[in-house]
Design a protein around this motif. Structure first.
Motif, PDB file in Angstrom:
ATOM      1  N   UNK A  35       0.828  -1.203   0.000  1.00 44.47           N
ATOM      2  CA  UNK A  35       0.000   0.000   0.000  1.00 44.47           C
ATOM      3  C   UNK A  35       0.862   1.252   0.000  1.00 44.47           C
ATOM      4  N   UNK A  36       1.997   1.188   0.706  1.00 44.99           N
ATOM      5  CA  UNK A  36       2.890   2.343   0.754  1.00 44.99           C
ATOM      6  C   UNK A  36       3.929   2.308  -0.361  1.00 44.99           C
ATOM      7  N   UNK A  37       4.487   1.129  -0.588  1.00 42.13           N
ATOM      8  CA  UNK A  37       5.515   0.951  -1.617  1.00 42.13           C
ATOM      9  C   UNK A  37       5.068  -0.175  -2.532  1.00 42.13           C
ATOM     10  N   UNK A  38       5.320  -0.026  -3.796  1.00 42.51           N
ATOM     11  CA  UNK A  38       4.796  -0.985  -4.760  1.00 42.51           C
ATOM     12  C   UNK A  38       5.486  -2.342  -4.694  1.00 42.51           C
ATOM     13  N   UNK A  39       6.789  -2.360  -4.440  1.00 43.47           N
ATOM     14  CA  UNK A  39       7.522  -3.620  -4.525  1.00 43.47           C
ATOM     15  C   UNK A  39       8.033  -4.141  -3.191  1.00 43.47           C
ATOM     16  N   UNK A  40       7.854  -3.395  -2.120  1.00 41.39           N
ATOM     17  CA  UNK A  40       8.421  -3.803  -0.839  1.00 41.39           C
ATOM     18  C   UNK A  40       7.559  -4.870  -0.172  1.00 41.39           C
ATOM     19  N   UNK A  41       8.082  -6.076  -0.154  1.00 43.54           N
ATOM     20  CA  UNK A  41       7.468  -7.169   0.596  1.00 43.54           C
ATOM     21  C   UNK A  41       8.591  -8.113   0.995  1.00 43.54           C
ATOM     22  N   UNK A  42       8.485  -8.640   2.198  1.00 42.64           N
ATOM     23  CA  UNK A  42       9.467  -9.623   2.643  1.00 42.64           C
ATOM     24  C   UNK A  42       8.776 -10.639   3.519  1.00 42.64           C
ATOM     25  N   UNK A  43       9.412 -11.786   3.631  1.00 42.77           N
ATOM     26  CA  UNK A  43       8.816 -12.906   4.333  1.00 42.77           C
ATOM     27  C   UNK A  43       9.507 -13.073   5.680  1.00 42.77           C
ATOM     28  N   UNK A  44       8.926 -12.500   6.711  1.00 46.16           N
ATOM     29  CA  UNK A  44       9.505 -12.551   8.047  1.00 46.16           C
ATOM     30  C   UNK A  44       9.457 -13.962   8.619  1.00 46.16           C
ATOM     31  N   UNK A 112      24.204 -18.570   3.644  1.00 46.81           N
ATOM     32  CA  UNK A 112      23.439 -19.818   3.641  1.00 46.81           C
ATOM     33  C   UNK A 112      21.933 -19.555   3.648  1.00 46.81           C
ATOM     34  N   UNK A 113      21.524 -18.403   4.186  1.00 51.79           N
ATOM     35  CA  UNK A 113      20.109 -18.031   4.107  1.00 51.79           C
ATOM     36  C   UNK A 113      19.708 -17.796   2.650  1.00 51.79           C
ATOM     37  N   UNK A 114      20.620 -17.267   1.842  1.00 46.38           N
ATOM     38  CA  UNK A 114      20.373 -17.109   0.404  1.00 46.38           C
ATOM     39  C   UNK A 114      20.074 -18.462  -0.230  1.00 46.38           C
ATOM     40  N   UNK A 115      20.831 -19.465   0.125  1.00 50.02           N
ATOM     41  CA  UNK A 115      20.607 -20.817  -0.405  1.00 50.02           C
ATOM     42  C   UNK A 115      19.262 -21.361   0.077  1.00 50.02           C
ATOM     43  N   UNK A 116      18.939 -21.122   1.344  1.00 47.94           N
ATOM     44  CA  UNK A 116      17.673 -21.602   1.889  1.00 47.94           C
ATOM     45  C   UNK A 116      16.485 -20.937   1.204  1.00 47.94           C
ATOM     46  N   UNK A 143      11.258  -9.905  -5.893  1.00 45.96           N
ATOM     47  CA  UNK A 143      11.255  -8.783  -4.954  1.00 45.96           C
ATOM     48  C   UNK A 143      11.101  -9.263  -3.513  1.00 45.96           C
ATOM     49  N   UNK A 144      10.225 -10.223  -3.297  1.00 46.33           N
ATOM     50  CA  UNK A 144      10.044 -10.761  -1.956  1.00 46.33           C
ATOM     51  C   UNK A 144      11.335 -11.403  -1.456  1.00 46.33           C
ATOM     52  N   UNK A 145      11.999 -12.165  -2.297  1.00 46.41           N
ATOM     53  CA  UNK A 145      13.257 -12.803  -1.905  1.00 46.41           C
ATOM     54  C   UNK A 145      14.351 -11.778  -1.675  1.00 46.41           C
ATOM     55  N   UNK A 146      14.410 -10.784  -2.533  1.00 50.09           N
ATOM     56  CA  UNK A 146      15.435  -9.752  -2.399  1.00 50.09           C
ATOM     57  C   UNK A 146      15.307  -8.999  -1.085  1.00 50.09           C
ATOM     58  N   UNK A 147      14.097  -8.554  -0.764  1.00 47.31           N
ATOM     59  CA  UNK A 147      13.910  -7.800   0.472  1.00 47.31           C
ATOM     60  C   UNK A 147      14.001  -8.698   1.713  1.00 47.31           C
ATOM     61  N   UNK A 148      13.641  -9.966   1.580  1.00 48.22           N
ATOM     62  CA  UNK A 148      13.840 -10.892   2.685  1.00 48.22           C
ATOM     63  C   UNK A 148      15.323 -11.040   2.979  1.00 48.22           C
ATOM     64  N   UNK A 149      16.134 -11.196   1.929  1.00 46.22           N
ATOM     65  CA  UNK A 149      17.584 -11.281   2.108  1.00 46.22           C
ATOM     66  C   UNK A 149      18.169  -9.971   2.612  1.00 46.22           C
ATOM     67  N   UNK A 150      17.630  -8.865   2.153  1.00 42.38           N
ATOM     68  CA  UNK A 150      18.128  -7.557   2.554  1.00 42.38           C
ATOM     69  C   UNK A 150      17.857  -7.273   4.032  1.00 42.38           C
TER      70      UNK A 150
END
Length: 172
Positions: A35-44, A112-116, A143-150
């Protein structure tokens, strides 16, 4: 009396990651800020599962991970087991990394989180494309993977501070 209080305190402190995982699975918050940002999503959920399985497997077991995935599938409308298998993939990678590595640092955790995350998304895509008619775009997953890793180092730091404040033992 003191030992009973310490036992209750330990159980309460150890249950916070489980409660947080279930809350994120039930609430459908899913940390999407579209709603605030178009591409920002991450999987906590992936960050929680990976971190706590890597640091202390007794806090977050595979049964809790699987059940949280099933709850997430029901709430989000995905076929049963898709999220659960993705979460278990992250859990198994974390358990393997814990058993193989001697010295765990932020950099090794992050790599290793990148691999997971890669294998988790691979399982997710294979299950969605082979067994459902749902359409998933690669850009959303990227985008979800990128921001999760970030965001992993930030939550790694927050969880380490939580562990040091609460006096949780380190099993590294």
């Amino acid at each position: 009396m003191s030992s009973t209080f310490q036992y209750i305190r330990k159980k309460t402190v150890n249950s916070v990651p489980i409660i947080l995982l279930y809350f994120l699975s039930i609430s459908e918050i899913d940390t999407h800020f579209s709603n605030m940002f178009e591409i920002l999503s991450f999987n906590l959920q992936l960050i929680i599962i990976y971190y706590w399985m890597l640091k202390d497997q007794s806090i977050l077991s595979n049964g809790h991970v699987f059940f949280a995935g099933i709850i997430n599938d029901v709430v989000s409308g995905l076929p049963l087991g898709v999220s659960a298998l993705s979460y278990l993939t992250v859990s198994f990678v974390a358990m393997y990394v814990k058993n193989v590595t001697v010295n765990i640092t932020l950099f090794t955790d992050w790599f290793t989180f990148l691999i997971a995350v890669f294998f988790s998304n691979l399982i997710f895509l294979i299950l969605i494309y082979n067994f459902t008619e749902l359409s998933v775009t690669y850009t959303e997953i990227f985008y979800n993977s990128f921001f999760t890793l970030l965001f992993y180092p930030l939550f790694w730091l927050i969880f380490n501070i939580y562990r040091s404040i609460t006096g949780m033992k380190t099993y590294d």
